[in-house]
Design a protein around this motif. Structure first.
Motif, PDB file in Angstrom:
ATOM      1  N   GLU A 184      25.768  65.314  16.843  1.00 27.99           N
ATOM      2  CA  GLU A 184      27.159  65.708  16.463  1.00 27.99           C
ATOM      3  C   GLU A 184      26.865  66.275  14.940  1.00 27.99           C
ATOM      4  O   GLU A 184      26.579  65.751  14.210  1.00 27.99           O
ATOM      5  CB  GLU A 184      27.987  64.663  16.447  1.00 27.99           C
ATOM      6  CG  GLU A 184      29.411  64.914  16.004  1.00 27.99           C
ATOM      7  CD  GLU A 184      30.345  63.705  16.049  1.00 27.99           C
ATOM      8  OE1 GLU A 184      31.573  63.949  15.612  1.00 27.99           O
ATOM      9  OE2 GLU A 184      30.179  62.720  16.529  1.00 27.99           O
ATOM     10  N   SER A 215      25.268  66.976  24.141  1.00 21.53           N
ATOM     11  CA  SER A 215      25.737  67.375  22.869  1.00 21.53           C
ATOM     12  C   SER A 215      26.853  68.537  23.223  1.00 21.53           C
ATOM     13  O   SER A 215      27.347  69.141  22.290  1.00 21.53           O
ATOM     14  CB  SER A 215      24.624  67.923  22.111  1.00 21.53           C
ATOM     15  OG  SER A 215      23.394  67.168  22.030  1.00 21.53           O
ATOM     16  N   PHE A 218      29.892  68.121  20.917  1.00 26.02           N
ATOM     17  CA  PHE A 218      29.638  67.947  19.573  1.00 26.02           C
ATOM     18  C   PHE A 218      28.936  69.494  18.774  1.00 26.02           C
ATOM     19  O   PHE A 218      29.292  69.702  17.687  1.00 26.02           O
ATOM     20  CB  PHE A 218      28.700  67.125  19.273  1.00 26.02           C
ATOM     21  CG  PHE A 218      28.840  65.813  19.604  1.00 26.02           C
ATOM     22  CD1 PHE A 218      30.188  65.171  19.393  1.00 26.02           C
ATOM     23  CD2 PHE A 218      28.011  64.626  20.395  1.00 26.02           C
ATOM     24  CE1 PHE A 218      30.624  63.814  19.834  1.00 26.02           C
ATOM     25  CE2 PHE A 218      28.442  63.557  20.565  1.00 26.02           C
ATOM     26  CZ  PHE A 218      29.717  62.876  20.504  1.00 26.02           C
ATOM     27  N   ALA A 272      25.078  60.802  16.217  1.00 18.31           N
ATOM     28  CA  ALA A 272      26.797  61.036  16.384  1.00 18.31           C
ATOM     29  C   ALA A 272      27.566  59.855  15.727  1.00 18.31           C
ATOM     30  O   ALA A 272      26.849  58.814  15.590  1.00 18.31           O
ATOM     31  CB  ALA A 272      27.093  61.356  17.849  1.00 18.31           C
TER      32      ALA A 272
END
Length: 511
Positions: A184, A215, A218, A272
């Motif tokens: 992220e 991902s 993100f 993240a």
């Protein structure tokens, strides 16, 4: 900057939505097209039913785990056209034979750099014959050597491991390899990114590798362009696409950092915010990690290079990366990795071997508990022979459906003597096993079908390493914060609940 990041995330979520809609349309269109054949004539309908029986028998005879075969058989026999159509679209591993060939070619090249020092295994046998058998298993089935001369540090909190990674990255002189399921581009990774940019500017080779599905909420594709603008190589694993591709179901769930070939990190956490408790979507997030320094990092480097080269083959002088130096330390360390592209279920086999060798206790912590009949039997047999078998699962789940699957496995386990603890503060995302104060694992492998059968995973097997005492202490602390729910699932249940749990367990391997 913040507005741009929100837009990037929104664009990525929209891309995922478009892919889901497009793939769903293709699946239902094909199934509807074939389904119409049933209504052309009774003979065709009967022929389809007969074909469904033959396909179910063929699946039964596959050299696969019966817990995975049975759901497909039930689906095909109950809904012939839908079941067979879905199976031929996403159930056959032969559909990605080309991908297997790519990895087999890369592994054939890399295996020449995996060397087992047999004197280490002999010494291991003299110290602990059972852990030596585990090490033989990992070598024979995965080709990953066991090492000495590797210092291991355990981090009971993800943030501790993350901060240590950043400090080690600041000292990098040659290269930094990063492979994570989810990254992220937020505050936490921003701290690491600053160091990566600075090191790249200083001439350090930096590579970032991440899974597209992990991902997608993100990152946007612009992330790769940004990293490359700083001289950082960046690749994405298995991009999701708006058409049917069986391999899209297999994700890179590994978490690996390698610094100068000498220091390696792995564990349960991604890069993240929620993993470092900067956000709290599911209560307190419990995650762990380990740091290796020394000879064993060689295997982590090669594991990273496997995935990197599978995406886009790169000619490189291997001697520049396999530069780990021994660090005198106690015990034995064996990094390993699991792949859905071979016929070995190394992640599950390592867990079952540890349980089989346990004499006093064996503990697990896992965010998801969706296991095979073989694993259930191994756990309950250990409990019946007097081993203290415990499993920690979430008190606050991140996915209600998966939590429902998890709870459906409690009854058989607790009636066989296994104790189930639910972590009250929140969500334990750690993936660890420890036994008898002598062996342990830490890595990315959950006790669920996706980790054990569908994903690319990695872990580290530890034997007689000093940090195992710290891991045991952390397990004891987690038990103190958890509720033993074993008694709640030992009693008789009514027919409706039993039927519902049976259905849930039957379909769990399909998700």
């Amino acid at each position: 900057m913040r507005v741009e990041k929100r837009t990037n995330v929104r664009n990525s979520i929209m891309r995922l939505f478009v892919v889901i809609v497009a793939v769903s349309f293709q699946i239902f269109w094909l199934l509807n097209l074939f389904g119409q054949l049933r209504f052309i004539s009774p003979k065709i309908g009967q022929a389809i039913n007969n074909l469904a029986i033959l396909v179910a028998l063929w699946i039964y005879g596959r050299d696969k785990n019966i817990s995975i075969n049975v759901p497909w058989m039930a689906l095909i026999l109950a809904f012939p056209m839908f079941g067979m159509g879905l199976y031929f679209l996403i159930g056959r591993t032969s559909l990605f034979n080309h991908v297997k060939e790519v990895y087999a070619h890369i592994d054939l090249f890399l295996y020449r750099y995996f060397h087992q020092d047999w004197s280490i295994l002999e010494e291991m046998e003299s110290v602990d014959i059972d852990s030596a058998k585990d090490a033989h298993l990992i070598w024979n089935c995965g080709h990953f050597p066991v090492y000495k001369d590797t210092a291991v540090t355990y981090y009971p909190e993800a943030l501790e491991g993350f901060n240590a990674q950043i400090e080690d990255m600041k000292k990098a002189q040659h290269f930094i390899f990063i492979e994570y399921h989810a990254i992220e581009d937020g505050y936490s990774f921003g701290q690491m990114k600053e160091v990566l940019i600075e090191r790249a500017a200083a001439g350090v080779e930096v590579r970032i590798f991440y899974d597209d599905m992990g991902s997608i909420g993100f990152l946007n594709k612009s992330f790769i362009k940004e990293m490359e603008s700083y001289g950082i190589q960046c690749r994405v694993f298995n991009p999701i696409r708006p058409w049917i591709l069986v391999f899209m179901n297999n994700r890179d769930h590994r978490k690996i950092t390698v610094i100068d070939g000498q220091i390696g990190y792995t564990g349960g956490y991604n890069l993240a915010e929620e993993y470092f408790n900067r956000t709290h979507p599911y209560g307190y997030w419990k995650d762990t990690g380990i740091r290796l320094e020394g000879s064993a990092v060689r295997s982590m480097t090669l594991t990273f290079l496997e995935m990197w080269n599978a995406t886009n083959p790169t000619h490189q002088a291997m001697a520049n990366y396999l530069i780990a130096k021994p660090v005198p330390s106690k015990g034995f360390v064996q990094p390993y990795a699991d792949s859905p592209l071979d016929d070995e279920y190394l992640g599950e086999d390592v867990y079952m071997s540890i349980v089989n060798h346990a004499k006093k206790y064996v503990y697990f912590v896992t965010p998801y508990l969706i296991i095979t009949e073989e694993m259930t039997r191994v756990l309950t047999l250990a409990a019946k022979r007097g081993v203290d078998v415990r499993i920690i699962t979430p008190g606050t789940p991140d996915k209600q459906l998966t939590y429902m699957f998890t709870q459906s496995f409690y009854r058989d386990l607790v009636r066989g003597g296994v104790r189930i603890f639910e972590y009250i503060p929140g969500f334990p995302h750690a993936k660890m096993c420890i036994s008898d104060d002598t062996v342990a694992t830490c890595g990315t492998i959950n006790l669920d079908y996706r980790s054990l059968y569908l994903h690319f995973e990695n872990g580290v097997y530890l034997s007689h390493v000093d940090c195992i005492a710290k891991m045991k202490k952390d397990f004891d602390h987690m038990f103190d914060l958890s509720k033993d729910v074993s008694e709640d699932y030992k009693g008789d249940i009514n027919m409706i609940v039993r039927t519902w749990r049976a259905i849930v367990r039957l379909i769990a391997p399909l998700f």
